[in-house]
Design a protein around this motif. Sequence first.
Motif, mmCIF file in Angstrom:
data_model
loop_
_atom_site.group_PDB
_atom_site.id
_atom_site.type_symbol
_atom_site.label_atom_id
_atom_site.label_comp_id
_atom_site.label_asym_id
_atom_site.label_seq_id
_atom_site.Cartn_x
_atom_site.Cartn_y
_atom_site.Cartn_z
ATOM 1 N N PHE A 100 0.844 -1.188 0.000
ATOM 2 C CA PHE A 100 0.000 0.000 0.000
ATOM 3 C C PHE A 100 0.886 1.247 0.000
ATOM 4 C CE2 PHE A 100 -2.987 -2.786 2.650
ATOM 5 C CZ PHE A 100 -3.687 -3.215 1.534
ATOM 6 N N ASP A 101 0.705 2.101 -0.998
ATOM 7 C CA ASP A 101 1.324 3.421 -1.004
ATOM 8 C C ASP A 101 0.275 4.423 -0.543
ATOM 9 O OD1 ASP A 101 4.118 3.267 -2.042
ATOM 10 O OD2 ASP A 101 3.105 2.214 -3.681
ATOM 11 N N LEU A 102 0.589 5.112 0.546
ATOM 12 C CA LEU A 102 -0.351 6.037 1.184
ATOM 13 C C LEU A 102 0.168 7.460 1.044
ATOM 14 C CD1 LEU A 102 -0.619 3.856 4.374
ATOM 15 C CD2 LEU A 102 -2.462 4.121 2.700
ATOM 16 N N VAL A 103 -0.678 8.367 0.582
ATOM 17 C CA VAL A 103 -0.301 9.772 0.436
ATOM 18 C C VAL A 103 -1.345 10.632 1.140
ATOM 19 C CG1 VAL A 103 0.154 11.665 -1.156
ATOM 20 C CG2 VAL A 103 0.840 9.341 -1.772
ATOM 21 N N ALA A 104 -0.901 11.383 2.146
ATOM 22 C CA ALA A 104 -1.787 12.269 2.908
ATOM 23 C C ALA A 104 -1.556 13.710 2.477
ATOM 24 C CB ALA A 104 -1.526 12.107 4.404
ATOM 25 N N GLU A 105 -2.629 14.403 2.129
ATOM 26 C CA GLU A 105 -2.563 15.798 1.677
ATOM 27 C C GLU A 105 -3.193 16.700 2.739
ATOM 28 O OE1 GLU A 105 -1.158 16.668 -1.114
ATOM 29 O OE2 GLU A 105 -1.118 14.858 -2.362
ATOM 30 N N GLY A 106 -2.365 17.555 3.373
ATOM 31 C CA GLY A 106 -2.859 18.479 4.389
ATOM 32 C C GLY A 106 -2.718 19.914 3.938
ATOM 33 N N VAL A 107 -2.487 20.797 4.896
ATOM 34 C CA VAL A 107 -2.293 22.227 4.611
ATOM 35 C C VAL A 107 -1.017 22.672 5.314
ATOM 36 C CG1 VAL A 107 -3.217 24.561 4.855
ATOM 37 C CG2 VAL A 107 -4.768 22.640 4.402
ATOM 38 N N GLN A 108 -0.083 23.221 4.531
ATOM 39 C CA GLN A 108 1.182 23.682 5.100
ATOM 40 C C GLN A 108 0.975 24.914 5.964
ATOM 41 O OE1 GLN A 108 4.559 23.753 2.398
ATOM 42 N NE2 GLN A 108 5.292 25.672 3.322
ATOM 43 N N GLY A 109 1.807 25.025 7.003
ATOM 44 C CA GLY A 109 1.704 26.199 7.871
ATOM 45 C C GLY A 109 2.838 26.257 8.872
ATOM 46 N N HIS A 110 2.807 27.266 9.714
ATOM 47 C CA HIS A 110 3.813 27.465 10.757
ATOM 48 C C HIS A 110 3.430 26.606 11.964
ATOM 49 C CE1 HIS A 110 6.506 29.352 13.595
ATOM 50 N NE2 HIS A 110 6.977 30.194 12.664
ATOM 51 N N VAL A 111 4.441 25.961 12.564
ATOM 52 C CA VAL A 111 4.143 25.080 13.689
ATOM 53 C C VAL A 111 3.574 25.846 14.887
ATOM 54 C CG1 VAL A 111 5.855 23.349 13.020
ATOM 55 C CG2 VAL A 111 6.530 25.231 14.550
ATOM 56 N N ALA A 112 3.852 27.129 14.961
ATOM 57 C CA ALA A 112 3.346 27.929 16.084
ATOM 58 C C ALA A 112 1.878 28.293 15.924
ATOM 59 C CB ALA A 112 4.182 29.198 16.243
ATOM 60 N N PRO A 151 -0.858 26.102 14.615
ATOM 61 C CA PRO A 151 -1.397 24.849 14.083
ATOM 62 C C PRO A 151 -2.835 24.971 13.599
ATOM 63 C CG PRO A 151 -1.217 24.755 16.471
ATOM 64 C CD PRO A 151 -0.490 25.988 16.053
ATOM 65 N N HIS A 152 -3.581 25.950 14.138
ATOM 66 C CA HIS A 152 -4.978 26.102 13.713
ATOM 67 C C HIS A 152 -5.080 26.583 12.265
ATOM 68 C CE1 HIS A 152 -3.566 29.928 15.331
ATOM 69 N NE2 HIS A 152 -4.504 30.543 14.615
ATOM 70 N N ARG A 153 -3.977 27.098 11.735
ATOM 71 C CA ARG A 153 -3.972 27.570 10.353
ATOM 72 C C ARG A 153 -3.409 26.516 9.392
ATOM 73 N NH1 ARG A 153 -1.413 33.561 11.597
ATOM 74 N NH2 ARG A 153 -3.224 34.408 12.748
ATOM 75 N N ALA A 154 -3.040 25.389 9.940
ATOM 76 C CA ALA A 154 -2.481 24.306 9.127
ATOM 77 C C ALA A 154 -3.296 23.036 9.335
ATOM 78 C CB ALA A 154 -1.015 24.069 9.496
ATOM 79 N N LYS A 155 -2.979 22.053 8.566
ATOM 80 C CA LYS A 155 -3.605 20.733 8.731
ATOM 81 C C LYS A 155 -2.497 19.699 8.513
ATOM 82 C CE LYS A 155 -7.801 20.434 7.438
ATOM 83 N NZ LYS A 155 -9.007 20.393 6.575
ATOM 84 N N ASN A 156 -2.061 19.086 9.594
ATOM 85 C CA ASN A 156 -0.851 18.276 9.546
ATOM 86 C C ASN A 156 -1.126 16.874 8.981
ATOM 87 O OD1 ASN A 156 1.556 16.864 10.105
ATOM 88 N ND2 ASN A 156 1.999 18.239 11.802
ATOM 89 N N PRO A 157 -0.594 16.563 7.784
ATOM 90 C CA PRO A 157 -0.849 15.252 7.186
ATOM 91 C C PRO A 157 -0.123 14.130 7.931
ATOM 92 C CG PRO A 157 0.751 16.444 5.872
ATOM 93 C CD PRO A 157 0.268 17.401 6.923
ATOM 94 N N LEU A 158 0.977 14.473 8.617
ATOM 95 C CA LEU A 158 1.705 13.447 9.349
ATOM 96 C C LEU A 158 0.895 12.905 10.514
ATOM 97 C CD1 LEU A 158 5.334 14.864 9.361
ATOM 98 C CD2 LEU A 158 4.619 12.647 8.467
ATOM 99 N N HIS A 159 0.147 13.773 11.183
ATOM 100 C CA HIS A 159 -0.677 13.305 12.292
ATOM 101 C C HIS A 159 -1.704 12.283 11.803
ATOM 102 C CE1 HIS A 159 0.139 17.126 14.927
ATOM 103 N NE2 HIS A 159 1.234 16.435 14.634
ATOM 104 N N ALA A 160 -2.325 12.612 10.667
ATOM 105 C CA ALA A 160 -3.323 11.693 10.113
ATOM 106 C C ALA A 160 -2.669 10.382 9.669
ATOM 107 C CB ALA A 160 -4.035 12.348 8.934
ATOM 108 N N VAL A 201 4.838 22.925 9.251
ATOM 109 C CA VAL A 201 3.957 21.781 9.075
ATOM 110 C C VAL A 201 3.931 21.455 7.587
ATOM 111 C CG1 VAL A 201 1.578 20.956 9.202
ATOM 112 C CG2 VAL A 201 2.518 22.353 11.057
ATOM 113 N N PRO A 202 4.295 20.234 7.203
ATOM 114 C CA PRO A 202 4.339 19.930 5.776
ATOM 115 C C PRO A 202 2.941 19.823 5.174
ATOM 116 C CG PRO A 202 4.724 17.943 7.032
ATOM 117 C CD PRO A 202 4.666 19.066 8.033
ATOM 118 N N ALA A 203 2.877 19.980 3.870
ATOM 119 C CA ALA A 203 1.591 19.867 3.174
ATOM 120 C C ALA A 203 1.288 18.442 2.763
ATOM 121 C CB ALA A 203 1.589 20.765 1.935
ATOM 122 N N ARG A 204 2.335 17.636 2.701
ATOM 123 C CA ARG A 204 2.143 16.307 2.112
ATOM 124 C C ARG A 204 3.051 15.303 2.816
ATOM 125 N NH1 ARG A 204 4.033 13.329 -2.500
ATOM 126 N NH2 ARG A 204 2.345 12.449 -3.774
#
Length: 384
Positions: free
Chosen positions: A189-201, A203-212, A252-255
């Motif tokens: 299985f190749d899994l690709v998570a697409e989130g929203v990049q942002g500043h770690v400080a 987090p409400h403005r980002a969506k962390n794909p690594l957490h998912a 926070v990475p986007a992908r």
Amino acid sequence: MPIDPVDLSARLIRCPSVTPEEGGALVLLEGMLAEAGFACTRVDRGGVSNLFARWGAKNAAKTFGFGGHTDVVPVGDEAAWSKPPFSGLIEEGVLWGRGATDMKTGVAAFVAAAVDFVKDTPPEALADGAIVFVITGDEEGPAKDGTVAVLDWMEAQGETMSVCLVGEPTSPEVLGDMIKIGRRGSVTFDLVAEGVQGHVAYPHRAKNPLHALVDLLGRMNAQPLDNGTAHFDPTSLQMTTIDCGNQASNVVPARAMARVNIRFNDAHSGASLTEWAEGLVAEVAGATGVKIGLTASISGESFYTAPGPFVDLVSDAIEAECGIRPELSTSGGTSDARFIKNHCPVLEFGLVGKTMHKVDERIEIAQITQLKAVYTRILKGYFA
């Protein structure tokens, strides 16, 4: 004069046939088999060289097949080898080189056994019998245009095998201690998570794909998929990579991506495991709002050849030549037997595989001669 399987093994090793290069190995075998009266056909596809050869009548009542490959894995760091990897050097009773265990020696042993057998057997004993070779150049690669291509061609041409023996190195410690009567399936299985990049400080403005992604992998690995079945060990799930390519500690990475491989027993299929994984993906994506894509690559389903006359024939021959009754096993990785099982009953038996794919791949030459004797006894028993 009998064919020396050690000399043939050395000549094959000197052919630099790293997947998908033919390297001269199949040309060598085709010439030898054609001279011995085998009808040979090159079944090349997708840049991969393959050889089909048959001695005897097409669609004979009893057709014994041998399967194998002449392609090898890359040598790695050539400077780390004690002997040149394509030298085919014989020294102090040991044959050196890439393919010395996996599996140019196995091919050499069954070719030598079969050619000598048909020369030495009275024609009336093989009146309604045939021997077939399926030799591929793509077992160590994607395995899409090797044995699969030959089997497709055989179906189109009406060519058949009654049974098939694959010459993979199956013996763990001494020649003859194990036959493979089945193999687990494999799905990646190749899994690709697409989130929203942002500043770690923020987090409400980002969506962390690594957490998912970590949540998803945790759910996949939370409990065993099974506890094994009557003929197989438990299914194994292994994460092989997690990556997002992020070099910064405050972003926070986007992908993000991950890869998971499952070696599964006969309690599952590639399709059922894909459906299970897709269900978990949907759960995590719904809970986190992160889009997760899944691509499944099924490289083979599990299979099992039940003990019976074919297993007994091979086991008896091994015991007679090696002095040991082989264990019947379904352990290990995948081989081209996973494709042949759709055509006819298939088993695997070959040399001790301790050095396969390693630097300084090598094998005792006494094993090669003994393996030829086992294959010869199998043919005599089958056509008795």
